[in-house]
Design an enzyme around this catalytic site. Structure first.
Site, PDB file in Angstrom:
ATOM      1  N   GLY A   1       1.860   6.006  -3.032  1.00  9.48           N
ATOM      2  CA  GLY A   1       2.799   6.878  -3.737  1.00  9.48           C
ATOM      3  C   GLY A   1       2.350   7.111  -5.176  1.00  9.48           C
ATOM      4  O   GLY A   1       2.390   8.245  -5.677  1.00  9.48           O
TER       5      GLY A   1
ATOM      6  N   ASN B   1       0.807  -1.222   0.000  1.00  7.16           N
ATOM      7  CA  ASN B   1       0.000   0.000   0.000  1.00  7.16           C
ATOM      8  C   ASN B   1       0.842   1.275   0.000  1.00  7.16           C
ATOM      9  O   ASN B   1       0.367   2.323  -0.436  1.00  7.16           O
ATOM     10  CB  ASN B   1      -0.962   0.012   1.190  1.00  7.16           C
ATOM     11  CG  ASN B   1      -2.137   0.949   0.947  1.00  7.16           C
ATOM     12  OD1 ASN B   1      -2.978   0.674   0.114  1.00  7.16           O
ATOM     13  ND2 ASN B   1      -2.152   2.083   1.643  1.00  7.16           N
ATOM     14  N   ASP B   2       2.072   1.185   0.463  1.00  8.75           N
ATOM     15  CA  ASP B   2       2.944   2.365   0.373  1.00  8.75           C
ATOM     16  C   ASP B   2       3.223   2.694  -1.094  1.00  8.75           C
ATOM     17  O   ASP B   2       3.213   3.865  -1.491  1.00  8.75           O
ATOM     18  CB  ASP B   2       4.269   2.103   1.092  1.00  8.75           C
ATOM     19  CG  ASP B   2       4.157   2.306   2.598  1.00  8.75           C
ATOM     20  OD1 ASP B   2       3.220   2.989   3.049  1.00  8.75           O
ATOM     21  OD2 ASP B   2       5.020   1.785   3.315  1.00  8.75           O
ATOM     22  N   HIS B   3       3.509   1.671  -1.891  1.00  4.61           N
ATOM     23  CA  HIS B   3       3.727   1.908  -3.324  1.00  4.61           C
ATOM     24  C   HIS B   3       2.449   2.444  -3.978  1.00  4.61           C
ATOM     25  O   HIS B   3       2.485   3.396  -4.760  1.00  4.61           O
ATOM     26  CB  HIS B   3       4.155   0.618  -4.016  1.00  4.61           C
ATOM     27  CG  HIS B   3       5.510   0.126  -3.612  1.00  4.61           C
ATOM     28  ND1 HIS B   3       6.675   0.716  -4.049  1.00  4.61           N
ATOM     29  CD2 HIS B   3       5.888  -0.898  -2.814  1.00  4.61           C
ATOM     30  CE1 HIS B   3       7.710   0.063  -3.534  1.00  4.61           C
ATOM     31  NE2 HIS B   3       7.270  -0.914  -2.785  1.00  4.61           N
TER      32      HIS B   3
END
Lengths: 404, 415
Positions: free
Chosen positions: A166, A161-163
């Site tokens: 982003g 989910n960080d990717h």
């Protein structure tokens, strides 16, 4: 050779992964990204030469500005006035307390775009929550759904989910830049990483609200469509008993002719012609038996050979590749030079590597990769390029500790 | 129980106000790129999605609206093909191919697909299927942006390989690092892999658009799904490249190991009445003090742990003690107490518990979807713009906008 975002100035207060992944995209595409990274923040995995930092911070300039002092805040404000884009993933309100919130800066820089990527977004009873990707995965239902039935302790094996956040942050900023051409004004963008994650279960949530059906984990099956075989099967060729040396192949028969072709690749075993496997509906109804029989075949084969023979026959199949497979054996990644070593290494790391931006721009190739920078390494050039400050002034700021 | 109403007034119908208002996009995507077309459409661009006679094959994807008297609606398609104009073109007829050419000339951006598609049914119209060449289109209209989503890129040894979600996820490195020792490697639920390539396609389109607006120069951008996924694996290449710098014994490849994070400091634990993702980071000292307050700190404060080289053994011990302690806790109050103490714990919630989530409710996040006259609550925007808000228009059936769009581009049918 330049990228499509040449000339865009990004002031980057982000840390860890979601924010830095967004600004990595901007830097890769040619924007001038200035990462504000004072020495006291650049500790452990948040600074050079830690490999985690090296992964997300190429193509950015490093400014060691300490925003905790009035002088530091003054410099921060002057930088924000020159920025096209300001990115942070602090908790909501931190930039306002530092005197460089959007309301303040947009008075003198009306075109500025603020991207705030917090865990829960601004406002609401959970807005103060502290989150990392594993937290978001759990709360957004992604951990629950990515599993085999009746297990809640699997979930996604990396900070997906960080990717994703982003990428969404990057889309939002680029859309706001285009709107600015029309309206003459920038704006604030509030990304809740939680909402980004929940949104990605879109059809499942519509199913819940429309039909009252709550999704359950289905391992490697498709949750809503009949396709079988559709799984990951064990193969021969493991070089040890260690789990990371196991060999597996994914096979996904999406259409009836692909199943017929798979039967031919397997040598038309008698079981495959049985009535209980005669249609995709029948195969899904008898999935356990089907998977066992397919696995009985794959177990005698090398994963690479199953993939190649299936693909030659028009059956979707692929080796379950780990990092070593992708780096050493994947001919497609080699063809595009996707993984590379940088000419100049980060001081403190023997060698520095990078994965390329996966976007192949034909006219603006975006193929410049500068190594991640050390704390304060670009202080003089950033102060000169953005604020026109002479070297003597930069030295003074350094002596005072405004630049750490 | 279905949470649904029939009041069309709940749907926000009206002029688009999103940041991309006025931008014209031709959507020729399949599963691999459709999320990108959705993002741009939801941001206010005018996005025309072409479908073959008989309808977009992605309208067959489940789940479907199950309601007596309602027409068949794919909820999958309603989500991913939101805010589109739907135009039917018949590529077997020269008129259909000319219509695609005309629409490509109308567009600022063409989102195209290369390679075989995985959905059943007639293929989605693409430039190639319409006999059009992206370079030739650019020759006629130099400012055009053509984004081409493909599984592996237009060249290379795997360019013709078929890679639906499961295969793309296996080759792209997702499966090897997802799952547990006693399960096979796993794909992610739903469309999470192609959400990455879709979002990348939207980034590509808008970045190339920015360059075109600045210079007048359009271009082709290739977006290989395989590389998109490979760029979003967090720790995978880090371990491969730098494992000798990392204080973990696993070597160049971290095995799949359930919810246990690569740092070994985040893992899902069992509490009373539910599961919770627990980590002692970022403030490990505060976590140990919390244990100590409750007498659950065991031997964590022993002198011997402070000797050099014992840190990782200490973390393992801490995780063991946390697991014992968490097992005694009622999930709901425990989760909220952890967050009140700024510990980034995460309650493992099933989708039905997201439906009544107080944070989403307070932010007014849910958005009504108007599906052929039935209004259903659905996901809201993945980002919030202060000046140019996101909107959801009514969803449409196959070819709904064919006549109005053909009129808009000045197409006159000659019988």
């Amino acid at each position: 050779l330049t990228g499509p975002l040449e000339g865009i100035r990004v002031l980057d207060f982000s840390h860890v992964l979601a924010g830095p992944f967004a600004t990595r995209l901007f830097g890769d595409m040619g924007a001038d990204v200035v990462k504000v990274m004072p020495a006291f923040r650049a500790v452990g995995s948040a600074g050079p030469p830690h490999p985690y930092h090296a992964m997300w911070n190429r193509n950015k300039r490093a400014l060691s500005l300490d925003m905790s002092t009035p002088d530091g805040q003054d410099i921060g404000r002057r930088l924000a006035e020159k920025a096209d884009v300001v990115v942070d993933n602090f908790a909501a309100g931190v930039l306002i307390r530092l005197g460089i919130g959007y309301e303040e800066v947009s008075v003198t820089n009306p075109g500025v775009i603020y991207l705030q990527m917090s865990g829960m977004g601004e406002g609401g009873p959970w807005s103060g929550f502290v989150t990392y990707a594993p937290t978001i995965h759990a709360l957004a239902g992604l951990t629950y759904l990515t599993a085999v039935p009746d297990r809640e302790d699997i979930g996604i094996g990396f900070s997906y989910n960080d990717h994703a956040s982003g990428l969404h942050g990057a889309v939002a900023v680029l859309a706001a830049l285009d709107a600015r051409l029309r309206t003459g004004r920038g704006q604030r963008i509030d990304v809740s990483q939680f909402e980004t994650g929940v949104n990605l279960a879109g059809p499942t949530l519509l199913d819940l609200f429309a039909n009252g059906r709550a999704a359950r984990p289905v391992a490697n099956r498709l949750p809503y469509d009949d396709a079988a075989p559709h799984g990951v099967y064990p193969c021969a060729g493991a070089k040890s008993d260690a789990i990371q040396d196991e060999r597996w192949v994914a096979i996904a028969c999406m259409k009836e002719d692909q199943w017929l072709a798979l039967r031919r690749v397997m040598g038309e075993p008698a079981w495959a012609a049985e009535l209980k496997f005669a249609s995709s509906t029948a195969r899904v109804a008898n999935l356990e038996a089907l998977d066992r029989l397919v696995a009985g075949w794959t177990r005698t084969q090398l994963a690479e050979e199953v993939m190649e023979r299936c693909q030659q026959a028009g059956v979707p199949a692929g080796v379950v590749q780990n990092g070593a497979d992708m780096a050493e054996a994947d001919p497609q990644l080699r063809h595009s030079s996707f993984l590379m070593e940088l000419d100049e290494t980060v001081p403190g790391l023997p060698r520095t590597f990078a994965d390329r931006l996966p976007l192949h721009f034909h006219a603006t190739p975006a193929n410049v990769y500068r190594r991640p920078r050390l704390v304060g390494e670009d202080n003089a050039t950033v102060m000169s390029d953005w604020l026109g400050l002479p070297a003597s002034e930069v030295d003074r700021l350094a002596a005072e500790g405004t630049l750490t | 129980m279905p949470l649904m109403s029939h009041s069309p007034s709940e749907a926000s119908v009206g002029a688009a106000t999103g940041p991309l208002t006025g931008l014209r996009i031709l959507d020729l995507t399949d599963e691999r790129g459709i999320y990108g077309a959705k993002l741009l459409a939801d941001l206010g661009a005018e996005v025309i999605r072409l479908e073959p006679p008989g309808g977009d094959p992605l309208r067959q994807r489940g789940p479907h609206l199950e309601r007596a008297g309602s027409p068949d609606v794919s909820l999958w398609h309603a989500f991913f093909a939101s805010n589109r104009k739907f135009v039917t073109v018949d590529l077997d007829a020269s008129a259909g191919r000319s219509q695609v050419r005309r629409l490509a000339g109308w567009a600022d951006i063409v989102l195209d697909t290369i390679g075989e598609q995985s959905a059943s049914g007639a293929p989605i119209p693409t430039l190639e299927a319409a006999g059009l060449d992206a370079d030739a289109l650019l020759g006629e209209k130099p400012g055009l942006v053509v984004v081409r989503v493909s599984s592996f890129g237009p060249e290379g040894p795997w360019r013709n390989y078929l890679a639906p979600d499961l295969v793309a996820s296996a080759l792209g490195g997702i499966c090897a690092t997802t799952g547990d020792r006693d399960t096979p490697p796993l794909k992610l639920f739903g469309e999470l892999a192609f959400a990455l390539s879709g979002a990348y396609a939207a980034v590509a389109a808008l970045a190339a658009l920015r360059h075109a607006r600045e210079t007048g120069e359009g271009q082709i951008v290739d977006v290989p799904v395989h590389e998109c996924i490979a760029s979003c694996l967090e720790h995978v290449f880090m371990f491969y490249w730098y494992h000798d710098r990392m204080p973990y014994p696993e070597g160049a490849v971290m095995p799949r190991r359930g919810s246990l994070h690569w740092s070994s400091a985040y893992v899902v634990m069992q509490a009373l009445g539910g599961s919770i993702m627990v980590t002692p980071t970022p403030d490990t000292e505060a976590q140990v003090m919390w244990l100590a307050e409750e007498g659950a700190h065991g031997d964590l404060l022993d002198e011997r742990w402070s000797q050099p080289g014992n840190y990782f053994a200490w973390v393992r011990r801490l995780m063991e003690l946390l697991r014992e302690w968490v097992a005694t806790k009622e999930i709901e109050p425990f989760f909220f107490e952890a967050q009140a103490r700024h510990a980034p714990f995460g309650w493992v919630l099933p989708p039905e518990r997201i439906a009544d989530n107080p944070q989403l409710e307070a932010r007014g996040w849910w958005t009504p979807y108007d599906l052929a006259g039935t209004t259903v609550r659905g996901p809201g925007a993945p980002y919030r713009f202060s000046e140019t808000p996101w909107q959801m228009q009514a969803y449409g059936g196959p070819g709904r906008d064919t006549a109005s769009v053909l009129a808009e581009i000045g197409w006159e049918s000659r019988p």
